[in-house]
Design a protein around this motif. Structure first.
Motif, PDB file in Angstrom:
ATOM      1  N   LEU A  28       0.827  -1.201   0.000  1.00 51.74           N
ATOM      2  CA  LEU A  28       0.000   0.000   0.000  1.00 51.74           C
ATOM      3  C   LEU A  28       0.867   1.258   0.000  1.00 51.74           C
ATOM      4  O   LEU A  28       0.581   2.220  -0.721  1.00 51.74           O
ATOM      5  N   THR A  31       2.154   1.745  -3.425  1.00 56.21           N
ATOM      6  CA  THR A  31       1.111   2.229  -4.328  1.00 56.21           C
ATOM      7  C   THR A  31       0.995   3.743  -4.190  1.00 56.21           C
ATOM      8  O   THR A  31       0.902   4.472  -5.187  1.00 56.21           O
ATOM      9  N   LYS A  57       6.688  -4.213  -6.309  1.00 58.39           N
ATOM     10  CA  LYS A  57       5.448  -4.668  -5.679  1.00 58.39           C
ATOM     11  C   LYS A  57       5.142  -6.100  -6.096  1.00 58.39           C
ATOM     12  O   LYS A  57       4.760  -6.947  -5.276  1.00 58.39           O
ATOM     13  N   PHE A  65       3.279 -13.528  -0.637  1.00 59.85           N
ATOM     14  CA  PHE A  65       1.906 -14.036  -0.758  1.00 59.85           C
ATOM     15  C   PHE A  65       1.879 -15.357  -1.509  1.00 59.85           C
ATOM     16  O   PHE A  65       1.108 -16.263  -1.190  1.00 59.85           O
TER      17      PHE A  65
ATOM     18  N   ALA C  80      -6.437   3.977  -8.427  1.00 55.68           N
ATOM     19  CA  ALA C  80      -5.664   3.741  -7.202  1.00 55.68           C
ATOM     20  C   ALA C  80      -6.519   3.011  -6.183  1.00 55.68           C
ATOM     21  O   ALA C  80      -6.046   2.095  -5.495  1.00 55.68           O
ATOM     22  N   THR C  83      -6.570  -0.490  -6.992  1.00 54.49           N
ATOM     23  CA  THR C  83      -5.295  -1.132  -6.658  1.00 54.49           C
ATOM     24  C   THR C  83      -5.271  -1.513  -5.185  1.00 54.49           C
ATOM     25  O   THR C  83      -4.886  -2.630  -4.817  1.00 54.49           O
ATOM     26  N   VAL C  84      -5.720  -0.568  -4.348  1.00 59.35           N
ATOM     27  CA  VAL C  84      -5.766  -0.851  -2.908  1.00 59.35           C
ATOM     28  C   VAL C  84      -6.703  -2.023  -2.628  1.00 59.35           C
ATOM     29  O   VAL C  84      -6.400  -2.918  -1.828  1.00 59.35           O
ATOM     30  N   ILE C  87      -5.012  -5.316  -3.673  1.00 60.18           N
ATOM     31  CA  ILE C  87      -3.918  -5.690  -2.769  1.00 60.18           C
ATOM     32  C   ILE C  87      -4.492  -6.251  -1.472  1.00 60.18           C
ATOM     33  O   ILE C  87      -4.034  -7.272  -0.954  1.00 60.18           O
ATOM     34  N   THR C  88      -5.521  -5.581  -0.965  1.00 63.42           N
ATOM     35  CA  THR C  88      -6.154  -6.073   0.268  1.00 63.42           C
ATOM     36  C   THR C  88      -6.765  -7.444   0.037  1.00 63.42           C
ATOM     37  O   THR C  88      -6.684  -8.326   0.907  1.00 63.42           O
ATOM     38  N   SER C  90      -5.705  -9.677  -1.981  1.00 61.51           N
ATOM     39  CA  SER C  90      -4.608 -10.650  -1.967  1.00 61.51           C
ATOM     40  C   SER C  90      -4.220 -10.988  -0.543  1.00 61.51           C
ATOM     41  O   SER C  90      -3.907 -12.144  -0.232  1.00 61.51           O
ATOM     42  N   ILE C 214      -1.289  -4.882 -10.904  1.00 61.10           N
ATOM     43  CA  ILE C 214      -0.159  -4.081 -10.418  1.00 61.10           C
ATOM     44  C   ILE C 214       0.605  -3.478 -11.587  1.00 61.10           C
ATOM     45  O   ILE C 214       1.177  -2.397 -11.486  1.00 61.10           O
TER      46      ILE C 214
END
Lengths: 154, 544, 224
Positions: A28, A31, A57, A65, C80, C83-84, C87-88, C90, C214
């Motif tokens: 994060l 990002t 990233k 992960f 964005a 993207t957040v 990622i969360t 994942s 990503i």
């Protein structure tokens, strides 16, 4: 069966919770970094910086992960080889597309109105399609002298 | 006197449903075998019709558009429905688990899914055949493939679906070879057939996805007009060619590597001698697979790609001939001082050496940029690829069919008729395609419905050759189907070969081996092990 | 990689109920085979998407200014946000696998459910983005009607944009189906700390979906 079985050799050990949270946090943060950096203009380095952050990233996702760091090397080899061959594909294709006309300059000509593929569409006076750009500046790299159709067609 | 085992994978379990829902790699292999042979006959019949039309210049009995549709169908059926799946899905599925001492492939359900995906893709292709077949050539070049009114979309969707069948088969084989080898079978103790199929599987998984995205782009271009290949919209038709050939060049190695893998089995088995240069052949298989990815631009020398790209691709193309040459030399060295039996499989292996060498060498000629400018899109290219695909892969497949037919059905074919068929096929094949080199070099273009009178003798000779070739195959259909049902029981090991499939019954039981397979010797240990030959034939007594 | 001494009897011990398929010698061989299999599938997905990245590279190299101008019409904030979200998701996916490694069925279900919800959120955001573009006429190829972008052939950018994000979206939907199925099987006690291959495989697929995004995010949304 919900008892915790003894992991056989090769089964991944359980990563601590804080590793996962930490990696997510880093992702994060980066990002945010990549977004902030995009607000500045570094010229041609823009793309490189953006890709470098993306690669970093992606590495975090892959290593932690996806457990690549703790697993057999084989899986990392599989992933790396896919990226390698993709790079060959893009690289060799760009050698073509970026190099056109380098040795034998190409000349653009107005579109041939009588060409079958444009039968149903209207062409304006200079042979350009209605709505299409009059001079294709940004497309194929061409010699600046646009000659008439009678000469070197391509 | 041999008898067939009472139960085998063929009758255990029984019933149509047990075949349709089977997870047995042997049954799936047999179903694929029947399908690919059917499509080979269909594609071949189309070729015969084309050759009859080309007997004389001008229209004989079809118009130009029909001719275009026929050569498109011939190519698409032969490439996507026959040759790409042929050896991997039919022979590979049957043989690989047996040769490595496994009970099945790694993912039997995925294997069955591969089969049904193949059937679905085939249905789409057949549909396009009857609903206004595409006339673009099997290569679907833009812009014509975007603008033609023939049914390109259904054919490309069919090919898209078939691609997934190929990907899943490749995936299955890679994991099978990595994980399911019997104890004692290390990487360098496996038969070279496995190495060849493994290298093929690598190409299948790396290249086919790019074909998938290419076909998807083409469909969207046709259906929705995204403009990616349309110059009027700033697109580039040559980009399609890059995408297409990034798959299709490695695809030709998907075609030839399994053929080479078969030859690596046939030659030691029928020369009764250890293969020469095991590691060289193993490494060159994988090397060929990897190098095949960086040479695709040699299909595009006259497309308008940049001069630098053309030079780079021509240079890289020369490298890709090296692994093939390594193999040919190793096979020939294996023959030297071997104790050779001229059974039909060996005849096909020897024919392969001769025909593949011609095909491969002419490929090198075409790889030279300056020569290809003149030979591109002529019959020289047609002759080249028929020599490698048919003279190479199909000949190897025929050798494999005769070699493993007794294992698959438990029954031996008739050697006399097999030799007749071989002679007709060998003579017919050369008569068909050798003249095409000559007329191509003299300028006869490919995919042309009409031609100048000066080429007529070559075309006529070629067409007669095609008829002889067809006769050879017709005879083969008869004696092979007869053998499968009524041939002499062959016993476990009619050839005295040393790979593991010959140490179980013919046909094998459902679970492949009645006892746990143990690796007690290498696959080519002919100087150490004498395996008894289980059927009397003129070749049974081997001179040592 | 060769394996240890095989057992000939059918695997049915109290610690390992019959989840080991018959052609495998033991659970470890099955697990390693599944993992290798899914990684090879991910390889094919990389090449599949890779074709589109190649098209992107070619057209961006040919039209650098147009790409720059067209990009200004993408909503970076929404990109964005997505993207957040991914990622969360994942993270929650990885935690779901970890929960099952520890044999905690309810935690697994919660984490899988969160992943599913986040995936749905991603699609909702995408829907709003697409809808906004349709309204403005920023459409692919021949449907493009917007007039405000300088440079030739601005529809090229949007063809590439819709194709790449659309294909990615289809993969998100497929992932959601797989995750939903994993939730069903988890609730039916198909999995345990000793056997959770399918969840692991689903997780690896899901991480790939995240990985593709990503790269999509900077390449499409953050052009200079």
């Amino acid at each position: 069966m919900s008892t915790t079985a003894t992991p056989a050799h090769g089964a991944s050990h359980v990563l601590p919770l804080k590793v996962y949270i930490g990696v997510a946090g880093a992702l994060l943060v980066f990002t945010l970094i990549t977004y902030e950096v995009s607000l500045f203009d570094f010229g041609s380095a823009n793309l490189i910086i953006a890709l470098a952050v993306a690669v970093f990233k992606a590495s975090l996702v892959g290593l932690y992960f996806m457990h690549l760091r703790y697993d057999h090397k084989m899986y990392a080899i599989v992933l790396m080889s896919s990226l390698f061959f993709l790079a060959c594909f893009i690289g060799l294709t760009l050698i073509d597309t970026q190099g056109r006309g380098a040795i034998d300059p190409m000349r653009a000509t107005p579109l041939r109105a009588s060409a079958k593929m444009y039968q149903s569409q209207e062409l304006s006076g200079d042979g350009a399609l209605a709505g299409a750009p009059a001079t294709p500046k940004d497309t194929v790299r061409i010699d600046s002298s646009v000659t008439t159709p009678a000469s070197s067609g391509h | 006197m041999n008898t067939l085992p009472a139960t085998s994978y063929l009758n255990d379990p029984k019933g149509l449903k047990s075949w349709l829902l089977t997870k047995d790699h042997k049954r799936i292999g047999v179903m694929y075998l029947i399908a690919i042979l059917f499509f080979f006959v269909l594609g071949g019949a189309i070729a015969l019709i084309m050759r009859l039309e080309l007997f004389r210049p001008g229209q004989q009995f079809m118009d130009a558009k029909t001719y275009n549709q026929l050569f498109t169908l011939h190519g698409a059926i032969m490439v996507f429905l026959f040759i790409i799946p042929s050896i991997p899905a039919a022979i590979g599925n049957f043989v690989i688990p047996l040769q490595i001492g496994a009970k099945d492939v790694a993912f039997p359900r995925l294997n069955l899914a591969s089969w049904y995906i193949y059937v679905l893709g085939a249905l789409f292709c057949v549909y396009s055949l009857i609903s206004g077949a595409a006339d673009t050539g099997w290569t679907f070049y833009t812009p014509y493939s975007v603008t033609t009114s023939t049914s390109v979309i259904s054919m490309t969707i069919g090919a898209f679906i078939l691609g997934f069948s190929s990907i899943f088969t490749g995936l299955n084989f890679i994991v099978t070879v990595h994980k399911l080898r019997a104890p004692g079978m290390t990487w360098f103790n496996m038969p070279l057939f496995i190495w060849g199929m493994y290298a093929t599987a690598i190409i299948q998984v790396l290249a086919t996805p790019v074909l998938a995205i290419t076909l998807l782009m083409l469909v969207l271009e046709r259906a929705v007009g995204i403009g990616i290949f349309d110059p009027a919209m700033g697109g580039d038709p040559v980009l399609f060619q890059h995408f297409f050939w990034f798959y299709s060049h490695p695809a030709v190695y998907i075609m030839i590597l399994p053929g080479m893998a078969i030859i690596s089995e046939l030659i030691p088995a029928f020369a009764h001698k250890r293969i020469f240069g095991y590691r060289a052949i193993a490494y060159s298989s994988v090397g060929l697979a990897l190098l095949s990815f960086i040479v695709w631009g040699h299909h595009m020398f006259t497309s308008g790609q940049s001069e630098l790209a053309a030079v780079v691709f021509s240079f890289l193309t020369f490298s890709v001939g090296i692994p093939s040459a390594v193999k040919v030399f190793n096979w020939m060295s294996t023959l030297y001082r071997g104790s050779i039996s001229f059974n039909t499989p060996m005849l096909y292996a020897l024919a392969f050496l001769f025909l593949f060498t011609i095909g491969g060498l002419t490929g090198i000629f075409l790889g030279a940029l300056s020569i290809d400018i003149h030979l591109h899109d002529t019959y020289f290219v047609v002759a080249h690829f028929h020599y490698v695909m048919m003279g190479g892969t199909v000949i190897a497949l025929l050798g494999a069919l005769h070699y493993w037919w007794p294992k698959i059905w438990g029954r031996m074919y008739n050697e006399f008729w097999a030799k007749i068929s071989f002679a007709l096929i060998f003579v017919g094949f050369n008569a068909t395609f050798l003249p095409q080199f000559v007329m191509g070099a003299q300028g006869m273009p490919r995919r042309y419905f009409n031609y100048l009178d000066q080429y007529q003798p070559y075309h006529a000779f070629s067409s007669v050759g095609a008829l002889i070739l067809g006769l050879g195959f017709l005879i083969m259909i008869f004696y092979l189907t007869h053998a499968a049902r009524k041939g002499r029981p062959a016993g476990d090991n009619p050839w005295g070969a040393l790979t593991m499939e010959w140490f179980t019954t013919s046909p094998p039981p459902h679970h492949n081996f009645n006892e746990e397979p143990k690796v007690t010797h290498g696959p080519y240990d002919y100087d150490q092990v004498l395996a008894p030959i289980t059927i009397e034939s003129e070749y049974s007594r081997v001179k040592r | 990689m060769n394996h240890t001494t095989p057992t000939t009897e059918h695997i049915h011990t109290p610690a390992q109920p019959g989840f080991v398929q018959h052609h495998f010698t033991d659970a470890e061989q099955q697990r390693e085979s599944s993992k290798l299999g899914i990684w090879i599938f991910l390889l094919t997905e990389v090449l599949f998407f890779g074709g589109l990245f190649c098209a992107y590279a070619v057209y961006r190299a040919w039209n650098p200014d147009m790409f720059h101008n067209a990009n200004r019409h993408l909503d970076v904030a929404l990109g964005a946000l997505n993207t957040v979200v991914l990622i969360t998701s994942s993270l929650t996916m990885a935690l779901a696998i970890r929960s099952m490694q520890l044999g905690r069925k309810s935690h697994t279900l919660i984490n899988l459910g969160l992943t599913l919800a986040l995936a749905g959120t991603f699609l909702v955001v995408k829907f709003f983005e697409y809808h906004h573009k349709f309204e403005l006429g920023l459409l692919p190829g021949k449907y493009y009607t917007f007039q405000g972008i300088e440079g030739s052939n601005p529809h090229i950018f949007f063809s590439v944009y819709f194709f790449m994000t659309g294909l990615h979206g289809i993969h998100v939907i497929a992932g959601m189906i797989a995750i939903g199925w994993m939730m069903y099987r988890t609730s039916r006690n198909h999995f345990s700390a000793a056997y959770y291959n399918p969840i692991e495989m689903t997780g690896l697929y899901w991480h790939l979906v995240d990985l593709v995004w990503i790269f999509l995010f900077p390449l499409l949304y953050l052009i200079g």
